[in-house]
Structures are given as C-alpha cells and as structure tokens.
Design a protein around this motif. Structure first.
Motif, PDB file in Angstrom:
ATOM      1  N   ARG A  11       0.795  -1.230   0.000  1.00  0.00           N
ATOM      2  CA  ARG A  11       0.000   0.000   0.000  1.00  0.00           C
ATOM      3  C   ARG A  11       0.825   1.277   0.000  1.00  0.00           C
ATOM      4  NH1 ARG A  11      -5.154  -0.280  -1.226  1.00  0.00           N
ATOM      5  NH2 ARG A  11      -5.943   1.005   0.489  1.00  0.00           N
ATOM      6  N   ARG A  12       2.118   1.170   0.326  1.00  0.00           N
ATOM      7  CA  ARG A  12       3.025   2.318   0.344  1.00  0.00           C
ATOM      8  C   ARG A  12       2.436   3.511   1.119  1.00  0.00           C
ATOM      9  NH1 ARG A  12       7.971   1.268  -2.465  1.00  0.00           N
ATOM     10  NH2 ARG A  12       7.738  -0.932  -3.016  1.00  0.00           N
ATOM     11  N   PRO A  13       2.253   3.360   2.426  1.00  0.00           N
ATOM     12  CA  PRO A  13       1.656   4.437   3.220  1.00  0.00           C
ATOM     13  C   PRO A  13       2.553   5.666   3.262  1.00  0.00           C
ATOM     14  CG  PRO A  13       2.611   2.775   4.658  1.00  0.00           C
ATOM     15  CD  PRO A  13       2.675   2.215   3.255  1.00  0.00           C
ATOM     16  N   ASP A  14       1.939   6.817   3.572  1.00  0.00           N
ATOM     17  CA  ASP A  14       2.677   8.066   3.732  1.00  0.00           C
ATOM     18  C   ASP A  14       3.209   8.224   5.152  1.00  0.00           C
ATOM     19  OD1 ASP A  14       2.135   9.307   1.051  1.00  0.00           O
ATOM     20  OD2 ASP A  14       0.078   9.009   1.737  1.00  0.00           O
ATOM     21  N   VAL A  15       2.549   7.565   6.125  1.00  0.00           N
ATOM     22  CA  VAL A  15       2.953   7.600   7.528  1.00  0.00           C
ATOM     23  C   VAL A  15       2.602   6.247   8.154  1.00  0.00           C
ATOM     24  CG1 VAL A  15       2.780   8.806   9.745  1.00  0.00           C
ATOM     25  CG2 VAL A  15       2.329  10.058   7.642  1.00  0.00           C
ATOM     26  N   VAL A  16       3.450   5.788   9.088  1.00  0.00           N
ATOM     27  CA  VAL A  16       3.168   4.569   9.853  1.00  0.00           C
ATOM     28  C   VAL A  16       3.037   4.934  11.326  1.00  0.00           C
ATOM     29  CG1 VAL A  16       4.030   2.304  10.582  1.00  0.00           C
ATOM     30  CG2 VAL A  16       4.393   3.081   8.220  1.00  0.00           C
ATOM     31  N   VAL A  17       1.942   4.499  11.954  1.00  0.00           N
ATOM     32  CA  VAL A  17       1.749   4.638  13.401  1.00  0.00           C
ATOM     33  C   VAL A  17       1.888   3.240  13.985  1.00  0.00           C
ATOM     34  CG1 VAL A  17       0.168   5.305  15.241  1.00  0.00           C
ATOM     35  CG2 VAL A  17       0.246   6.641  13.132  1.00  0.00           C
ATOM     36  N   LEU A  18       2.879   3.043  14.862  1.00  0.00           N
ATOM     37  CA  LEU A  18       3.308   1.688  15.231  1.00  0.00           C
ATOM     38  C   LEU A  18       3.374   1.484  16.738  1.00  0.00           C
ATOM     39  CD1 LEU A  18       4.810  -1.053  14.426  1.00  0.00           C
ATOM     40  CD2 LEU A  18       6.915   0.284  14.611  1.00  0.00           C
ATOM     41  N   ASP A  19       2.707   0.428  17.214  1.00  0.00           N
ATOM     42  CA  ASP A  19       2.857  -0.012  18.605  1.00  0.00           C
ATOM     43  C   ASP A  19       4.084  -0.923  18.681  1.00  0.00           C
ATOM     44  OD1 ASP A  19       2.463  -0.635  21.254  1.00  0.00           O
ATOM     45  OD2 ASP A  19       0.895  -2.115  20.868  1.00  0.00           O
ATOM     46  N   LEU A  20       4.836  -0.836  19.768  1.00  0.00           N
ATOM     47  CA  LEU A  20       6.019  -1.692  19.916  1.00  0.00           C
ATOM     48  C   LEU A  20       5.671  -3.088  20.414  1.00  0.00           C
ATOM     49  CD1 LEU A  20       8.672   0.747  21.469  1.00  0.00           C
ATOM     50  CD2 LEU A  20       8.366   0.106  19.069  1.00  0.00           C
ATOM     51  N   GLY A  21       4.593  -3.212  21.204  1.00  0.00           N
ATOM     52  CA  GLY A  21       4.246  -4.499  21.794  1.00  0.00           C
ATOM     53  C   GLY A  21       3.323  -5.299  20.904  1.00  0.00           C
ATOM     54  N   LEU A  22       3.867  -5.896  19.857  1.00  0.00           N
ATOM     55  CA  LEU A  22       3.070  -6.671  18.910  1.00  0.00           C
ATOM     56  C   LEU A  22       3.141  -8.159  19.250  1.00  0.00           C
ATOM     57  CD1 LEU A  22       4.220  -4.813  15.677  1.00  0.00           C
ATOM     58  CD2 LEU A  22       2.066  -4.505  16.920  1.00  0.00           C
ATOM     59  N   PRO A  23       2.131  -8.944  18.844  1.00  0.00           N
ATOM     60  CA  PRO A  23       2.081 -10.355  19.257  1.00  0.00           C
ATOM     61  C   PRO A  23       3.134 -11.243  18.607  1.00  0.00           C
ATOM     62  CG  PRO A  23       0.254  -9.826  17.787  1.00  0.00           C
ATOM     63  CD  PRO A  23       0.907  -8.532  18.132  1.00  0.00           C
ATOM     64  N   ASP A  24       3.635 -10.855  17.422  1.00  0.00           N
ATOM     65  CA  ASP A  24       4.545 -11.754  16.707  1.00  0.00           C
ATOM     66  C   ASP A  24       5.996 -11.297  16.685  1.00  0.00           C
ATOM     67  OD1 ASP A  24       3.896  -9.597  15.095  1.00  0.00           O
ATOM     68  OD2 ASP A  24       4.036 -10.748  13.229  1.00  0.00           O
ATOM     69  N   MET A  25       6.239 -10.009  16.886  1.00  0.00           N
ATOM     70  CA  MET A  25       7.615  -9.504  16.886  1.00  0.00           C
ATOM     71  C   MET A  25       7.647  -8.163  17.591  1.00  0.00           C
ATOM     72  SD  MET A  25       8.306  -8.119  12.978  1.00  0.00           S
ATOM     73  CE  MET A  25       7.764  -9.589  12.144  1.00  0.00           C
ATOM     74  N   ASP A  26       8.833  -7.756  17.997  1.00  0.00           N
ATOM     75  CA  ASP A  26       8.957  -6.455  18.636  1.00  0.00           C
ATOM     76  C   ASP A  26       8.836  -5.357  17.583  1.00  0.00           C
ATOM     77  OD1 ASP A  26       9.927  -5.246  21.420  1.00  0.00           O
ATOM     78  OD2 ASP A  26      10.831  -4.061  19.810  1.00  0.00           O
ATOM     79  N   GLY A  27       8.164  -4.273  17.959  1.00  0.00           N
ATOM     80  CA  GLY A  27       7.975  -3.176  17.018  1.00  0.00           C
ATOM     81  C   GLY A  27       9.279  -2.590  16.518  1.00  0.00           C
ATOM     82  N   THR A  28      10.324  -2.650  17.335  1.00  0.00           N
ATOM     83  CA  THR A  28      11.626  -2.137  16.901  1.00  0.00           C
ATOM     84  C   THR A  28      12.137  -2.910  15.688  1.00  0.00           C
ATOM     85  OG1 THR A  28      12.145  -1.504  19.179  1.00  0.00           O
ATOM     86  CG2 THR A  28      13.977  -1.611  17.640  1.00  0.00           C
ATOM     87  N   ASP A  29      11.846  -4.214  15.638  1.00  0.00           N
ATOM     88  CA  ASP A  29      12.248  -5.018  14.481  1.00  0.00           C
ATOM     89  C   ASP A  29      11.451  -4.627  13.234  1.00  0.00           C
ATOM     90  OD1 ASP A  29      14.165  -6.483  15.903  1.00  0.00           O
ATOM     91  OD2 ASP A  29      12.647  -7.866  16.644  1.00  0.00           O
ATOM     92  N   VAL A  30      10.199  -4.230  13.435  1.00  0.00           N
ATOM     93  CA  VAL A  30       9.398  -3.740  12.308  1.00  0.00           C
ATOM     94  C   VAL A  30      10.013  -2.456  11.764  1.00  0.00           C
ATOM     95  CG1 VAL A  30       7.123  -2.911  11.576  1.00  0.00           C
ATOM     96  CG2 VAL A  30       7.295  -4.797  13.220  1.00  0.00           C
ATOM     97  N   ILE A  31      10.425  -1.562  12.663  1.00  0.00           N
ATOM     98  CA  ILE A  31      11.063  -0.316  12.235  1.00  0.00           C
ATOM     99  C   ILE A  31      12.306  -0.615  11.401  1.00  0.00           C
ATOM    100  CG2 ILE A  31      12.221   1.786  13.007  1.00  0.00           C
ATOM    101  CD1 ILE A  31      10.496   1.636  15.560  1.00  0.00           C
ATOM    102  N   LYS A  32      13.146  -1.517  11.913  1.00  0.00           N
ATOM    103  CA  LYS A  32      14.388  -1.850  11.197  1.00  0.00           C
ATOM    104  C   LYS A  32      14.090  -2.448   9.821  1.00  0.00           C
ATOM    105  CE  LYS A  32      17.064  -2.683  15.420  1.00  0.00           C
ATOM    106  NZ  LYS A  32      17.691  -3.712  16.288  1.00  0.00           N
TER     107      LYS A  32
END
Length: 227
Positions: free
Chosen positions: A44-65
C-alpha cells in the motif's frame, strides 16, 4: 489522500484511530501484527506509519528496522513503554517520533500532521541546491545524500536535520531551533532526540564519527555544519 498504516493489536484502539483519522480525510490501513504490517507497507506504500512496539509476533523495533531497509516513510511509535532506553532504541532504529500511552488523540493527530509536513518540499535558498564535501554530497532538490558513489539511506527525520544544517553552512543552529523545526514546539526540551539523530547522521556520513569533521557539536548550544 494521505495514507496511514496503523500497526496495533488492540481492536478498540484501532477502531478509535481509524474513526478519528478517516474523519480528517486520511486513508487508513490497519495491521494487528508485524508480519501483516510489513506486507501492507510494501503493498500500500503508506505516507505515515503509526506503530505499537508491543506486537504479538515480533517487537515493534524489528518492524522499524525492516521498514528502514527500503523506505524513509515517517514512523510514529505509539507505545506504553516509558523507559528512556526503550525510546532511544526505537528512535535509533529509525522511528521519527515517540508517543506514550495513554495519549491525547489531538496530540497524536498533531504529530501526524507534523510528520506529513516534514516530507513536503521546502523552499530552497539560492545556491544551496547541491552541497558537496570531500566525503559526501547532499542534493536538496532530489532529497538525497550520497557517499563514495552510493546513496545513503536516511530517515525523514535524519534528512530534515541534515537539510537544516547544510542549508546554514558555518552557522550555529541552536538546539531549540532544531527541535522546534523538526519535532515541533512541544519538544523543545528533548535534547536527547538530537543526540540520537546527529549520532546516526555521523555514522552514515562522517569518516570518523567519534571525531566529526562536518557535523559539529557546540556544547550546550547546538550544532553547526562545516563544509
């Protein structure tokens, strides 16, 4: 239409965010976990991402990376984690802002607008379109930095800081000026943000980050670019 990707596993919070954002004209996609978020971001190529760090499958920091491996999209962290080291870790991974829960919806929306503004074009001072040093180049029109013949990947916040500094060669830019310009008036005391992001810029651009030649700290005052 500005498109937002909300990455959050609390259905009630997601619903509130979607309703408030759509009411203000944003297009919204929602992901309950990191894997879905990465798939949606690519599709979808978003213009902004709003992200929680406490996700059920991985840490949000890993999503950022993972996102920072291919995109400079602004990332706003929305988390219940309040420890300073966790905030710094998220910012260091490439997040552009950090909002702690519980939060004001109006403040979140203001931060969202600021993130979108930071990606918009800004008028250039004549003669500053291309900045060249012995180590790197900064193209203010293409919004691109390069080093040794290769593009340097910068987050939107890293770019905004660099853009301000190189547009004012030899001049002190105060901590307050930088914080207000990049993060807004509510963040003018968050000098730790500057330390994190300037350190990241030095790692990416300076030949010896521990002894910077170009991005100079004026202790207790601010920063200066020496071309």
């Amino acid at each position: 239409m500005t498109r937002v990707l909300v990455v959050e596993d609390d259905p009630q919070l997601v619903r509130a965010l979607v309703i408030n954002m759509q009411a203000r004209g944003y297009g919204v996609d929602a992901a309950p976990d990191g894997a879905t978020a990465l798939r949606l971001a690519a599709a979808r190529r978003p213009d902004v991402v709003v992200l929680d760090l406490g996700l059920p499958d991985m840490d949000g920091t890993d999503v950022i990376k993972a996102l920072r491996g291919w995109t400079r999209v602004p990332i706003l962290v929305l988390s219940a984690r309040r420890a300073s080291d966790e905030k710094v870790a998220a910012l260091d991974a490439g997040a552009d802002d950090y909002i702690t829960k519980p939060f004001s919806m109006n403040e979140l929306l203001a931060r969202l607008r600021a993130a979108v503004r930071r990606t918009d074009s800004v008028p250039l001072v004549p003669g500053t379109a291309l900045v060249t040093t012995d180590e790197f180049t900064v193209d203010l029109i293409a919004k691109r930095a390069g080093r040794a013949g290769h593009d340097v990947r910068l987050t939107p916040t890293e770019w905004h800081l660099l853009e301000i500094l190189v547009s004012n060669p030899g001049r002190l830019v105060t901590q307050r000026q930088l914080l207000q310009e990049v993060w807004g008036t509510s963040h003018t005391n968050r000098t730790n943000y500057l330390r994190v992001y300037v350190a990241q810029l030095r790692r990416k651009l300076e030949p010896d980050p521990s002894h910077p030649r170009y991005l100079i700290t004026e202790p207790g005052m601010g920063y200066r670019f020496e071309g």
